[in-house]
Design an enzyme around this catalytic site. Sequence first.
Site, PDB file in Angstrom:
ATOM      1  N   HIS A  39      43.173 -77.116  82.916  1.00  0.00           N
ATOM      2  CA  HIS A  39      41.745 -76.906  83.415  1.00  0.00           C
ATOM      3  C   HIS A  39      41.660 -75.965  84.863  1.00  0.00           C
ATOM      4  CE1 HIS A  39      39.727 -79.373  80.288  1.00  0.00           C
ATOM      5  NE2 HIS A  39      40.966 -80.075  80.319  1.00  0.00           N
ATOM      6  N   THR A  40      42.892 -75.398  84.998  1.00  0.00           N
ATOM      7  CA  THR A  40      42.936 -74.306  86.014  1.00  0.00           C
ATOM      8  C   THR A  40      42.236 -72.932  85.847  1.00  0.00           C
ATOM      9  OG1 THR A  40      44.966 -73.820  85.656  1.00  0.00           O
ATOM     10  CG2 THR A  40      44.660 -75.504  87.643  1.00  0.00           C
ATOM     11  N   ASP A  41      42.401 -72.563  84.682  1.00  0.00           N
ATOM     12  CA  ASP A  41      42.075 -71.352  83.971  1.00  0.00           C
ATOM     13  C   ASP A  41      40.302 -70.979  84.571  1.00  0.00           C
ATOM     14  OD1 ASP A  41      41.065 -73.016  81.957  1.00  0.00           O
ATOM     15  OD2 ASP A  41      41.418 -71.348  80.501  1.00  0.00           O
ATOM     16  N   GLY A 129      44.663 -75.689  65.231  1.00  0.00           N
ATOM     17  CA  GLY A 129      43.796 -76.519  66.091  1.00  0.00           C
ATOM     18  C   GLY A 129      44.827 -77.816  66.642  1.00  0.00           C
ATOM     19  N   SER A 133      47.249 -72.562  69.839  1.00  0.00           N
ATOM     20  CA  SER A 133      46.430 -71.123  69.828  1.00  0.00           C
ATOM     21  C   SER A 133      46.772 -70.432  68.728  1.00  0.00           C
ATOM     22  CB  SER A 133      46.770 -70.406  71.197  1.00  0.00           C
ATOM     23  OG  SER A 133      45.959 -69.362  71.255  1.00  0.00           O
ATOM     24  N   ASP A 179      45.202 -67.474  76.241  1.00  0.00           N
ATOM     25  CA  ASP A 179      45.732 -67.464  74.823  1.00  0.00           C
ATOM     26  C   ASP A 179      45.993 -65.983  74.380  1.00  0.00           C
ATOM     27  OD1 ASP A 179      45.022 -70.196  75.298  1.00  0.00           O
ATOM     28  OD2 ASP A 179      43.741 -70.244  73.634  1.00  0.00           O
ATOM     29  N   TYR A 230      34.407 -80.893  78.275  1.00  0.00           N
ATOM     30  CA  TYR A 230      34.810 -79.531  78.700  1.00  0.00           C
ATOM     31  C   TYR A 230      33.789 -78.987  79.566  1.00  0.00           C
ATOM     32  CZ  TYR A 230      36.446 -74.802  78.406  1.00  0.00           C
ATOM     33  OH  TYR A 230      36.916 -73.696  78.925  1.00  0.00           O
TER      34      TYR A 230
HETATM   35  P1  ADP Z   1      43.825 -73.433  68.160  1.00  0.00           P
HETATM   36  O1  ADP Z   1      43.680 -71.789  68.659  1.00  0.00           O
HETATM   37  O2  ADP Z   1      44.411 -74.152  69.037  1.00  0.00           O
HETATM   38  O3  ADP Z   1      44.987 -73.347  66.898  1.00  0.00           O
HETATM   39  P2  ADP Z   1      41.137 -73.164  67.310  1.00  0.00           P
HETATM   40  O4  ADP Z   1      40.044 -73.869  66.738  1.00  0.00           O
HETATM   41  O5  ADP Z   1      40.852 -72.065  68.457  1.00  0.00           O
HETATM   42  O6  ADP Z   1      42.525 -73.780  67.397  1.00  0.00           O
HETATM   43  O7  ADP Z   1      41.576 -72.045  66.164  1.00  0.00           O
HETATM   44  C1  ADP Z   1      41.944 -72.577  64.922  1.00  0.00           C
HETATM   45  C2  ADP Z   1      41.258 -71.834  63.657  1.00  0.00           C
HETATM   46  O8  ADP Z   1      41.620 -70.276  63.724  1.00  0.00           O
HETATM   47  C3  ADP Z   1      41.349 -72.168  62.528  1.00  0.00           C
HETATM   48  O9  ADP Z   1      40.437 -73.299  61.971  1.00  0.00           O
HETATM   49  C4  ADP Z   1      41.124 -71.064  61.604  1.00  0.00           C
HETATM   50  O10 ADP Z   1      39.644 -70.834  61.374  1.00  0.00           O
HETATM   51  C5  ADP Z   1      41.959 -69.891  62.373  1.00  0.00           C
HETATM   52  N1  ADP Z   1      42.986 -69.653  62.003  1.00  0.00           N
HETATM   53  C6  ADP Z   1      44.086 -69.759  62.671  1.00  0.00           C
HETATM   54  N2  ADP Z   1      45.081 -69.216  62.016  1.00  0.00           N
HETATM   55  C7  ADP Z   1      44.710 -68.836  60.764  1.00  0.00           C
HETATM   56  C8  ADP Z   1      45.341 -68.522  59.692  1.00  0.00           C
HETATM   57  N3  ADP Z   1      46.595 -68.300  59.381  1.00  0.00           N
HETATM   58  N4  ADP Z   1      44.669 -68.317  58.337  1.00  0.00           N
HETATM   59  C9  ADP Z   1      43.227 -68.460  58.375  1.00  0.00           C
HETATM   60  N5  ADP Z   1      42.749 -68.975  59.665  1.00  0.00           N
HETATM   61  C10 ADP Z   1      43.371 -69.284  60.692  1.00  0.00           C
HETATM   62 MG    MG Z   2      42.207 -71.303  69.870  1.00  0.00          MG
END
Ligand code: ADP
Ligand code: MG
Length: 393
Positions: A39-41, A129, A133, A179, A230
Amino acid sequence: MSWTNESARELASQFARRYGREPERIFRAPGRINLVGEHTDYNQGLVLPMGIALETLAAVAPRADRTVEVASLNRRSQWRFDLDAEPCARPTELRWTLYVEGMARVLDQQTPGLGRGADLLVHSTVPEGAGLSSSAALEIAVGAALLWAAGRRLPERELARAGQQAEHHYVGTRCGLMDQLTAVFARRGHALLIDCRTLEIEPVAWPREEPVGLAVCNSGVKHELASSAYNQRRAECERGVEILCRSDRIASLRDIEPNDWPRYETLLPEPIRRRCRHVVYENARVRSFVAAMRAADVEHMGRLLLASHASLRDDYEVSCAELDFLVEAAMNTPGVIGARMMGGGFGGSTINLVRRDAQERFVNAVTDAYRRAFGLTPEIHFVESADGVGEWG
Ligand code: ADP
Ligand code: MG
Protein backbone atom coordinates in the site's frame (compact mmCIF):
# COMPACT_ATOMS: atom_id res chain seq x y z
CA MET A 1 12.38 -23.51 -34.52
CA SER A 2 13.66 -26.50 -32.62
CA TRP A 3 12.47 -26.17 -29.04
CA THR A 4 15.04 -26.81 -26.37
CA ASN A 5 12.86 -27.98 -23.53
CA GLU A 6 9.90 -30.16 -22.77
CA SER A 7 7.29 -27.54 -21.95
CA ALA A 8 8.18 -25.50 -25.05
CA ARG A 9 7.78 -28.61 -27.21
CA GLU A 10 4.44 -29.36 -25.56
CA LEU A 11 3.15 -25.81 -26.09
CA ALA A 12 4.39 -25.85 -29.70
CA SER A 13 2.62 -29.12 -30.44
CA GLN A 14 -0.64 -27.85 -28.92
CA PHE A 15 -0.26 -24.73 -31.04
CA ALA A 16 0.24 -26.84 -34.17
CA ARG A 17 -2.85 -28.94 -33.37
CA ARG A 18 -4.95 -25.79 -32.96
CA TYR A 19 -3.67 -23.61 -35.79
CA GLY A 20 -2.36 -26.19 -38.25
CA ARG A 21 1.14 -24.71 -38.24
CA GLU A 22 4.10 -24.39 -35.88
CA PRO A 23 4.52 -21.30 -33.71
CA GLU A 24 7.50 -19.21 -34.76
CA ARG A 25 8.49 -17.95 -31.31
CA ILE A 26 7.63 -18.42 -27.64
CA PHE A 27 7.89 -15.53 -25.17
CA ARG A 28 7.75 -15.72 -21.39
CA ALA A 29 7.11 -13.29 -18.54
CA PRO A 30 7.29 -14.01 -14.79
CA GLY A 31 4.80 -13.65 -11.96
CA ARG A 32 6.04 -11.79 -8.90
CA ILE A 33 6.03 -11.53 -5.16
CA ASN A 34 6.45 -8.31 -3.19
CA LEU A 35 8.92 -8.69 -0.32
CA VAL A 36 7.82 -5.55 1.52
CA GLY A 37 6.24 -2.19 0.71
CA GLU A 38 2.48 -2.79 0.80
CA HIS A 39 0.00 0.00 0.00
CA THR A 40 2.96 2.30 -0.61
CA ASP A 41 2.74 2.33 -4.42
CA TYR A 42 -0.20 4.73 -4.70
CA ASN A 43 1.43 6.91 -2.04
CA GLN A 44 4.42 7.52 -4.31
CA GLY A 45 6.51 5.29 -2.06
CA LEU A 46 8.83 2.29 -2.29
CA VAL A 47 8.13 -1.33 -3.18
CA LEU A 48 10.42 -4.35 -3.37
CA PRO A 49 9.06 -6.99 -5.76
CA MET A 50 10.89 -9.99 -7.22
CA GLY A 51 10.11 -11.88 -10.43
CA ILE A 52 9.48 -15.59 -9.78
CA ALA A 53 9.93 -18.77 -11.76
CA LEU A 54 6.17 -19.27 -12.04
CA GLU A 55 5.56 -17.77 -15.46
CA THR A 56 3.35 -17.28 -18.46
CA LEU A 57 4.33 -18.46 -21.93
CA ALA A 58 2.92 -17.08 -25.17
CA ALA A 59 3.54 -18.99 -28.40
CA VAL A 60 3.02 -16.91 -31.50
CA ALA A 61 2.89 -16.95 -35.29
CA PRO A 62 2.19 -13.81 -37.34
CA ARG A 63 -0.88 -13.59 -39.56
CA ALA A 64 -1.23 -11.82 -42.87
CA ASP A 65 -4.48 -10.06 -41.85
CA ARG A 66 -5.37 -7.82 -38.88
CA THR A 67 -7.00 -10.56 -36.84
CA VAL A 68 -5.74 -11.78 -33.47
CA GLU A 69 -6.76 -15.21 -32.29
CA VAL A 70 -5.92 -16.40 -28.80
CA ALA A 71 -6.42 -19.53 -26.73
CA SER A 72 -5.17 -20.41 -23.24
CA LEU A 73 -4.22 -23.89 -22.09
CA ASN A 74 -5.50 -22.73 -18.69
CA ARG A 75 -8.97 -22.35 -20.25
CA ARG A 76 -11.25 -24.22 -22.61
CA SER A 77 -12.23 -21.06 -24.38
CA GLN A 78 -10.70 -19.10 -27.25
CA TRP A 79 -11.26 -15.66 -28.73
CA ARG A 80 -10.77 -13.95 -32.04
CA PHE A 81 -11.00 -10.26 -32.87
CA ASP A 82 -10.29 -7.89 -35.70
CA LEU A 83 -8.04 -4.94 -34.82
CA ASP A 84 -10.05 -2.73 -37.21
CA ALA A 85 -13.44 -3.54 -35.65
CA GLU A 86 -14.77 -2.11 -32.36
CA PRO A 87 -14.19 -4.33 -29.31
CA CYS A 88 -17.35 -6.23 -28.41
CA ALA A 89 -18.89 -7.46 -25.16
CA ARG A 90 -18.20 -11.01 -24.03
CA PRO A 91 -19.54 -13.44 -21.43
CA THR A 92 -17.85 -13.63 -17.99
CA GLU A 93 -16.00 -16.83 -18.84
CA LEU A 94 -14.20 -14.90 -21.58
CA ARG A 95 -13.20 -12.01 -19.34
CA TRP A 96 -9.61 -13.22 -19.45
CA THR A 97 -9.43 -12.31 -23.15
CA LEU A 98 -9.76 -8.62 -22.22
CA TYR A 99 -6.14 -8.65 -21.01
CA VAL A 100 -5.01 -9.94 -24.39
CA GLU A 101 -7.29 -7.81 -26.53
CA GLY A 102 -6.52 -4.76 -24.37
CA MET A 103 -2.80 -5.27 -24.87
CA ALA A 104 -3.20 -5.72 -28.64
CA ARG A 105 -5.35 -2.60 -28.98
CA VAL A 106 -3.12 -0.44 -26.80
CA LEU A 107 -0.07 -1.45 -28.87
CA ASP A 108 -1.99 -0.96 -32.10
CA GLN A 109 -3.06 2.57 -31.11
CA GLN A 110 0.57 3.64 -30.87
CA THR A 111 2.48 4.95 -33.86
CA PRO A 112 3.36 2.81 -35.67
CA GLY A 113 0.58 0.36 -34.83
CA LEU A 114 0.89 -3.40 -34.89
CA GLY A 115 0.28 -3.69 -38.61
CA ARG A 116 -0.72 -7.30 -38.67
CA GLY A 117 -2.35 -9.70 -36.25
CA ALA A 118 -1.19 -13.03 -34.87
CA ASP A 119 -2.22 -16.44 -33.63
CA LEU A 120 -1.45 -16.90 -29.95
CA LEU A 121 -1.49 -19.76 -27.48
CA VAL A 122 -0.72 -19.07 -23.84
CA HIS A 123 0.02 -21.27 -20.88
CA SER A 124 0.79 -20.19 -17.35
CA THR A 125 2.04 -21.70 -14.11
CA VAL A 126 1.22 -18.51 -12.18
CA PRO A 127 -1.84 -19.22 -10.00
CA GLU A 128 -4.58 -16.75 -10.86
CA GLY A 129 -5.87 -14.25 -8.35
CA ALA A 130 -3.38 -15.36 -5.67
CA GLY A 131 -1.54 -12.05 -5.61
CA LEU A 132 1.30 -13.31 -7.80
CA SER A 133 0.25 -11.09 -10.67
CA SER A 134 -0.79 -13.58 -13.30
CA SER A 135 -2.45 -10.67 -15.10
CA ALA A 136 0.75 -8.70 -15.70
CA ALA A 137 2.60 -11.90 -16.69
CA LEU A 138 -0.12 -12.52 -19.28
CA GLU A 139 -0.12 -8.94 -20.60
CA ILE A 140 3.64 -8.70 -20.89
CA ALA A 141 4.21 -12.15 -22.47
CA VAL A 142 1.43 -11.47 -24.99
CA GLY A 143 2.67 -7.92 -25.60
CA ALA A 144 6.18 -9.15 -26.41
CA ALA A 145 4.74 -11.83 -28.71
CA LEU A 146 2.51 -9.37 -30.60
CA LEU A 147 5.35 -6.88 -31.02
CA TRP A 148 7.61 -9.56 -32.37
CA ALA A 149 4.93 -10.78 -34.81
CA ALA A 150 4.51 -7.21 -36.04
CA GLY A 151 8.27 -6.75 -36.43
CA ARG A 152 8.14 -3.86 -33.96
CA ARG A 153 10.37 -2.89 -31.07
CA LEU A 154 9.31 -0.89 -28.05
CA PRO A 155 11.32 0.53 -25.11
CA GLU A 156 10.84 -1.80 -22.13
CA ARG A 157 9.24 0.85 -19.96
CA GLU A 158 6.65 1.46 -22.67
CA LEU A 159 5.81 -2.23 -22.75
CA ALA A 160 5.13 -2.08 -19.00
CA ARG A 161 2.96 1.01 -19.45
CA ALA A 162 1.00 -0.64 -22.25
CA GLY A 163 0.16 -3.48 -19.83
CA GLN A 164 -1.05 -0.99 -17.24
CA GLN A 165 -3.17 0.81 -19.84
CA ALA A 166 -4.71 -2.48 -20.96
CA GLU A 167 -5.81 -3.08 -17.34
CA HIS A 168 -7.07 0.48 -16.88
CA HIS A 169 -8.96 0.88 -20.14
CA TYR A 170 -10.03 -2.63 -21.13
CA VAL A 171 -10.16 -4.73 -17.95
CA GLY A 172 -11.21 -1.89 -15.65
CA THR A 173 -8.62 -2.38 -12.89
CA ARG A 174 -6.96 0.84 -11.68
CA CYS A 175 -3.63 -0.85 -10.96
CA GLY A 176 -0.27 0.81 -10.35
CA LEU A 177 2.77 -0.04 -12.43
CA MET A 178 4.66 -2.36 -10.06
CA ASP A 179 3.40 -5.65 -11.52
CA GLN A 180 4.14 -4.75 -15.13
CA LEU A 181 7.54 -3.22 -14.32
CA THR A 182 8.48 -6.41 -12.50
CA ALA A 183 7.28 -8.66 -15.35
CA VAL A 184 9.52 -6.62 -17.65
CA PHE A 185 12.60 -5.78 -15.57
CA ALA A 186 12.89 -8.67 -13.08
CA ARG A 187 16.35 -10.10 -12.68
CA ARG A 188 17.25 -13.58 -11.49
CA GLY A 189 18.85 -13.57 -8.05
CA HIS A 190 17.55 -10.06 -7.36
CA ALA A 191 14.61 -8.12 -6.04
CA LEU A 192 13.76 -4.74 -7.61
CA LEU A 193 13.69 -1.64 -5.45
CA ILE A 194 11.13 0.51 -7.27
CA ASP A 195 10.57 4.14 -6.44
CA CYS A 196 6.93 4.70 -7.37
CA ARG A 197 7.46 8.46 -7.63
CA THR A 198 10.34 8.49 -10.13
CA LEU A 199 9.84 4.92 -11.40
CA GLU A 200 13.55 4.38 -10.89
CA ILE A 201 14.42 0.71 -10.55
CA GLU A 202 17.38 -0.67 -8.66
CA PRO A 203 18.11 -4.42 -8.59
CA VAL A 204 19.10 -5.67 -5.11
CA ALA A 205 20.81 -9.06 -4.83
CA TRP A 206 19.17 -11.76 -2.74
CA PRO A 207 21.67 -12.98 -0.09
CA ARG A 208 22.67 -16.11 -1.96
CA GLU A 209 24.97 -17.65 0.60
CA GLU A 210 22.14 -17.80 3.13
CA PRO A 211 20.16 -21.06 3.10
CA VAL A 212 16.77 -19.37 3.17
CA GLY A 213 14.00 -19.34 0.62
CA LEU A 214 10.61 -17.79 0.07
CA ALA A 215 7.26 -19.51 0.26
CA VAL A 216 3.94 -18.12 -0.88
CA CYS A 217 0.93 -19.46 0.92
CA ASN A 218 -2.44 -18.85 -0.74
CA SER A 219 -5.22 -18.59 1.84
CA GLY A 220 -7.78 -19.46 -0.84
CA VAL A 221 -10.14 -16.73 0.41
CA LYS A 222 -10.99 -13.31 -1.00
CA HIS A 223 -13.39 -11.36 1.16
CA GLU A 224 -15.98 -9.03 -0.31
CA LEU A 225 -14.47 -6.03 1.42
CA ALA A 226 -11.31 -6.07 -0.69
CA SER A 227 -12.10 -3.53 -3.40
CA SER A 228 -14.25 -1.10 -1.39
CA ALA A 229 -11.66 -1.02 1.40
CA TYR A 230 -8.90 -0.43 -1.16
CA ASN A 231 -10.64 2.68 -2.45
CA GLN A 232 -11.38 3.82 1.08
CA ARG A 233 -7.73 3.46 2.15
CA ARG A 234 -6.58 5.41 -0.90
CA ALA A 235 -9.01 8.18 0.00
CA GLU A 236 -7.88 8.18 3.65
CA CYS A 237 -4.25 8.60 2.63
CA GLU A 238 -5.18 11.44 0.26
CA ARG A 239 -7.11 13.12 3.06
CA GLY A 240 -4.07 12.78 5.33
CA VAL A 241 -1.84 14.47 2.78
CA GLU A 242 -4.42 17.23 2.30
CA ILE A 243 -4.37 18.01 6.02
CA LEU A 244 -0.59 17.79 6.38
CA CYS A 245 0.24 19.92 3.35
CA ARG A 246 -1.56 22.86 4.96
CA SER A 247 1.18 23.20 7.55
CA ASP A 248 4.17 21.91 5.66
CA ARG A 249 5.56 21.18 2.21
CA ILE A 250 4.25 17.66 1.85
CA ALA A 251 3.31 16.34 -1.58
CA SER A 252 2.81 12.75 -0.48
CA LEU A 253 3.30 10.53 2.58
CA ARG A 254 6.54 9.58 0.95
CA ASP A 255 7.98 12.92 2.08
CA ILE A 256 7.71 12.09 5.79
CA GLU A 257 10.55 10.35 7.62
CA PRO A 258 9.74 8.27 10.72
CA ASN A 259 11.86 10.69 12.80
CA ASP A 260 9.51 13.54 11.93
CA TRP A 261 6.33 11.54 12.39
CA PRO A 262 5.60 12.60 16.02
CA ARG A 263 5.39 16.17 14.77
CA TYR A 264 2.79 15.32 12.14
CA GLU A 265 0.64 12.69 13.72
CA THR A 266 -0.97 15.05 16.24
CA LEU A 267 -2.54 16.91 13.30
CA LEU A 268 -4.46 13.90 12.03
CA PRO A 269 -7.80 12.49 13.22
CA GLU A 270 -8.32 8.74 13.61
CA PRO A 271 -8.28 6.47 11.65
CA ILE A 272 -6.38 8.64 9.16
CA ARG A 273 -3.48 8.93 11.61
CA ARG A 274 -3.00 5.16 11.70
CA ARG A 275 -3.38 4.75 7.93
CA CYS A 276 -0.68 7.36 7.34
CA ARG A 277 1.55 5.91 10.04
CA HIS A 278 1.50 2.58 8.21
CA VAL A 279 2.66 4.19 4.98
CA VAL A 280 5.41 6.27 6.59
CA TYR A 281 6.89 3.29 8.45
CA GLU A 282 6.35 0.85 5.59
CA ASN A 283 8.53 2.99 3.33
CA ALA A 284 11.20 2.95 6.04
CA ARG A 285 10.87 -0.83 6.27
CA VAL A 286 11.58 -1.16 2.55
CA ARG A 287 14.84 0.76 2.99
CA SER A 288 15.75 -1.31 6.05
CA PHE A 289 14.94 -4.54 4.21
CA VAL A 290 17.25 -3.56 1.36
CA ALA A 291 20.02 -2.81 3.87
CA ALA A 292 19.40 -6.15 5.60
CA MET A 293 19.55 -7.99 2.24
CA ARG A 294 22.87 -6.34 1.48
CA ALA A 295 24.18 -7.30 4.92
CA ALA A 296 22.75 -10.83 4.51
CA ASP A 297 20.99 -10.30 7.84
CA VAL A 298 18.08 -12.70 7.37
CA GLU A 299 16.94 -12.42 10.97
CA HIS A 300 16.39 -8.71 10.52
CA MET A 301 14.62 -9.34 7.20
CA GLY A 302 12.27 -11.63 9.11
CA ARG A 303 11.59 -9.04 11.82
CA LEU A 304 10.73 -6.47 9.16
CA LEU A 305 8.22 -8.84 7.55
CA LEU A 306 6.54 -9.35 10.91
CA ALA A 307 6.48 -5.62 11.60
CA SER A 308 4.94 -5.02 8.19
CA HIS A 309 2.24 -7.57 8.92
CA ALA A 310 1.44 -6.06 12.33
CA SER A 311 1.16 -2.63 10.74
CA LEU A 312 -1.13 -3.87 7.93
CA ARG A 313 -3.26 -5.65 10.53
CA ASP A 314 -3.49 -2.98 13.24
CA ASP A 315 -2.88 0.37 11.53
CA TYR A 316 -3.98 -0.13 7.95
CA GLU A 317 -6.57 -2.77 8.92
CA VAL A 318 -6.51 -4.76 5.69
CA SER A 319 -5.73 -8.21 7.09
CA CYS A 320 -8.29 -10.88 8.00
CA ALA A 321 -8.55 -13.89 10.31
CA GLU A 322 -7.19 -16.31 7.71
CA LEU A 323 -4.09 -14.24 6.92
CA ASP A 324 -3.35 -13.56 10.61
CA PHE A 325 -3.71 -17.26 11.28
CA LEU A 326 -1.35 -18.27 8.45
CA VAL A 327 1.31 -15.84 9.68
CA GLU A 328 0.98 -17.11 13.23
CA ALA A 329 1.02 -20.77 12.19
CA ALA A 330 4.14 -20.09 10.13
CA MET A 331 5.88 -18.38 13.04
CA ASN A 332 5.06 -21.31 15.32
CA THR A 333 7.11 -23.53 13.00
CA PRO A 334 10.83 -23.81 13.79
CA GLY A 335 12.91 -22.61 10.82
CA VAL A 336 10.47 -19.90 9.74
CA ILE A 337 12.17 -16.52 10.06
CA GLY A 338 9.38 -14.13 9.14
CA ALA A 339 6.01 -13.86 7.42
CA ARG A 340 3.44 -11.30 6.40
CA MET A 341 0.30 -10.88 4.34
CA MET A 342 1.07 -9.83 0.78
CA GLY A 343 -1.01 -7.76 -1.63
CA GLY A 344 -4.15 -5.69 -1.13
CA GLY A 345 -5.47 -7.73 1.78
CA PHE A 346 -8.72 -9.34 3.00
CA GLY A 347 -7.47 -12.64 1.61
CA GLY A 348 -4.92 -13.64 -1.01
CA SER A 349 -1.51 -14.88 0.06
CA THR A 350 1.18 -14.64 2.71
CA ILE A 351 4.89 -14.50 1.99
CA ASN A 352 7.18 -16.49 4.26
CA LEU A 353 10.93 -16.49 4.81
CA VAL A 354 11.80 -20.13 5.48
CA ARG A 355 15.09 -21.92 6.10
CA ARG A 356 15.66 -24.39 3.30
CA ASP A 357 15.97 -27.32 5.68
CA ALA A 358 12.56 -26.48 7.19
CA GLN A 359 10.51 -26.43 3.99
CA GLU A 360 8.77 -29.75 4.48
CA ARG A 361 8.03 -29.03 8.13
CA PHE A 362 6.60 -25.65 7.11
CA VAL A 363 4.25 -27.20 4.55
CA ASN A 364 3.02 -29.89 6.95
CA ALA A 365 2.57 -27.62 9.97
CA VAL A 366 0.80 -24.80 8.15
CA THR A 367 -1.40 -27.12 6.08
CA ASP A 368 -2.54 -29.10 9.15
CA ALA A 369 -3.20 -26.06 11.27
CA TYR A 370 -5.10 -24.18 8.55
CA ARG A 371 -7.22 -27.22 7.72
CA ARG A 372 -8.15 -27.68 11.35
CA ALA A 373 -8.99 -24.00 11.87
CA PHE A 374 -10.71 -23.12 8.59
CA GLY A 375 -11.36 -26.41 6.81
CA LEU A 376 -9.32 -25.15 3.85
CA THR A 377 -6.12 -26.44 2.28
CA PRO A 378 -3.63 -23.64 1.63
CA GLU A 379 -1.79 -23.73 -1.69
CA ILE A 380 1.93 -23.39 -0.97
CA HIS A 381 4.63 -22.54 -3.52
CA PHE A 382 8.34 -22.24 -2.84
CA VAL A 383 9.37 -19.55 -5.27
CA GLU A 384 12.73 -18.96 -6.93
CA SER A 385 13.66 -15.66 -8.55
CA ALA A 386 13.49 -15.24 -12.33
CA ASP A 387 14.32 -12.82 -15.13
CA GLY A 388 11.83 -10.47 -16.74
CA VAL A 389 10.21 -10.87 -20.14
CA GLY A 390 12.16 -12.58 -22.87
CA GLU A 391 12.17 -15.09 -25.64
CA TRP A 392 11.99 -18.66 -24.54
CA GLY A 393 12.36 -22.25 -25.59
P1 ADP B 1 -3.49 -11.65 -10.22
O1 ADP B 1 -2.89 -10.74 -11.23
O2 ADP B 1 -3.09 -11.30 -8.83
O3 ADP B 1 -3.24 -13.11 -10.50
P2 ADP B 1 -5.87 -10.54 -11.32
O4 ADP B 1 -7.30 -10.59 -10.91
O5 ADP B 1 -5.23 -9.23 -11.49
O6 ADP B 1 -5.07 -11.43 -10.27
O7 ADP B 1 -5.70 -11.32 -12.69
C1 ADP B 1 -6.19 -12.64 -12.83
C2 ADP B 1 -6.90 -12.78 -14.16
O8 ADP B 1 -5.93 -12.75 -15.25
C3 ADP B 1 -7.60 -14.10 -14.33
O9 ADP B 1 -8.88 -14.08 -13.73
C4 ADP B 1 -7.67 -14.21 -15.85
O10 ADP B 1 -8.73 -13.41 -16.34
C5 ADP B 1 -6.38 -13.58 -16.32
N1 ADP B 1 -5.33 -14.59 -16.56
C6 ADP B 1 -4.13 -14.67 -15.99
N2 ADP B 1 -3.40 -15.70 -16.49
C7 ADP B 1 -4.17 -16.30 -17.42
C8 ADP B 1 -3.99 -17.43 -18.30
N3 ADP B 1 -2.86 -18.16 -18.31
N4 ADP B 1 -5.00 -17.76 -19.13
C9 ADP B 1 -6.14 -17.05 -19.12
N5 ADP B 1 -6.36 -15.99 -18.31
C10 ADP B 1 -5.41 -15.61 -17.47
MG1 MG C 1 -3.27 -8.62 -11.40
